[in-house]
Scaffold this motif. Sequence first.
Motif, mmCIF file in Angstrom:
data_model
loop_
_atom_site.group_PDB
_atom_site.id
_atom_site.type_symbol
_atom_site.label_atom_id
_atom_site.label_comp_id
_atom_site.label_asym_id
_atom_site.label_seq_id
_atom_site.Cartn_x
_atom_site.Cartn_y
_atom_site.Cartn_z
ATOM 1 N N ILE A 232 94.560 -40.212 -107.630
ATOM 2 C CA ILE A 232 93.972 -39.510 -106.493
ATOM 3 C C ILE A 232 92.562 -39.100 -106.901
ATOM 4 C CG2 ILE A 232 94.152 -37.552 -104.902
ATOM 5 C CD1 ILE A 232 96.458 -39.594 -104.657
ATOM 6 N N LEU A 233 91.558 -39.631 -106.179
ATOM 7 C CA LEU A 233 90.155 -39.389 -106.502
ATOM 8 C C LEU A 233 89.539 -38.278 -105.668
ATOM 9 C CD1 LEU A 233 89.042 -43.121 -106.635
ATOM 10 C CD2 LEU A 233 89.844 -41.679 -108.530
ATOM 11 N N PHE B 287 86.091 -31.571 -97.530
ATOM 12 C CA PHE B 287 86.163 -32.663 -98.497
ATOM 13 C C PHE B 287 86.142 -32.124 -99.914
ATOM 14 C CE2 PHE B 287 83.991 -33.916 -94.703
ATOM 15 C CZ PHE B 287 84.494 -35.163 -94.395
ATOM 16 N N MET B 288 86.901 -32.763 -100.787
ATOM 17 C CA MET B 288 86.832 -32.487 -102.224
ATOM 18 C C MET B 288 87.001 -33.805 -102.962
ATOM 19 S SD MET B 288 88.755 -28.953 -103.049
ATOM 20 C CE MET B 288 88.299 -27.421 -102.248
ATOM 21 N N ALA C 127 85.303 -38.797 -110.306
ATOM 22 C CA ALA C 127 85.077 -39.808 -109.273
ATOM 23 C C ALA C 127 83.757 -39.611 -108.525
ATOM 24 C CB ALA C 127 86.241 -39.801 -108.280
ATOM 25 N N ARG C 128 83.014 -38.558 -108.837
ATOM 26 C CA ARG C 128 81.761 -38.303 -108.115
ATOM 27 C C ARG C 128 80.744 -39.393 -108.388
ATOM 28 N NH1 ARG C 128 82.111 -32.131 -109.398
ATOM 29 N NH2 ARG C 128 83.880 -31.733 -108.047
ATOM 30 N N GLY D 95 81.220 -43.255 -104.469
ATOM 31 C CA GLY D 95 81.417 -43.583 -103.063
ATOM 32 C C GLY D 95 82.663 -42.993 -102.434
ATOM 33 N N VAL D 96 83.357 -42.131 -103.148
ATOM 34 C CA VAL D 96 84.586 -41.542 -102.617
ATOM 35 C C VAL D 96 84.280 -40.615 -101.440
ATOM 36 C CG1 VAL D 96 86.593 -40.089 -103.146
ATOM 37 C CG2 VAL D 96 85.763 -41.753 -104.832
ATOM 38 N N GLY D 97 83.277 -39.749 -101.586
ATOM 39 C CA GLY D 97 82.905 -38.848 -100.503
ATOM 40 C C GLY D 97 82.466 -39.603 -99.256
ATOM 41 N N ARG D 98 81.681 -40.664 -99.452
ATOM 42 C CA ARG D 98 81.243 -41.487 -98.314
ATOM 43 C C ARG D 98 82.441 -42.135 -97.620
ATOM 44 N NH1 ARG D 98 76.846 -43.400 -96.143
ATOM 45 N NH2 ARG D 98 75.581 -42.481 -97.797
ATOM 46 N N ALA D 99 83.361 -42.681 -98.405
ATOM 47 C CA ALA D 99 84.544 -43.315 -97.815
ATOM 48 C C ALA D 99 85.374 -42.299 -97.043
ATOM 49 C CB ALA D 99 85.381 -43.982 -98.903
#
Length: 159
Positions: free
Chosen positions: A58-59, A80-81, A86-87, A90-94
């Motif tokens: 889990i990212l 969002f977290m 994982a920062r 592209g996790v936040g963008r996804a």
Amino acid sequence: MQIRPAADTDWASIFPFFRAIVDAGETYAYPAALSSDEARALWMGQPRVVVAEDDGRILGSATMGPNRPGRGAHVGTASFMVSEEARGAGVGRALGEHVLAWSRAAGFRAVQFNAVVETNTGAVHLWESLGFRIIGTVPEAFESRTHGFVGLHVMHRFL
């Protein structure tokens, strides 16, 4: 990486980065040192919760739903977290793109973020790149551990 609805069993993977982010005192106004049960009620109790998962890890996670009840329910909101490791991947963008697509499909007319800390420049830049505008800033509404009292942006995007 896939984004999928969060399962109850995902909390054990979400809580460590939830706690680290909240306790850092830079981006969330939640009280520090929440117990796992207190934090779980805040995060997992939202109308929709998803996780970003890659190869079983889990990212990050996002919550979403209406910003307000009743006559304000046509505007969505989200939180969002992303785990520290994982920062920048592209996790936040996804997660942001998922929230926008889900919100549109759910019939929301817009998405509004009520409290984006102005010193969280990475998040501000990401949301602006996804079409959000800063429509106002509440001065000194957040007490950053590093920067002292800073503003909270209200960010908005029509769908």
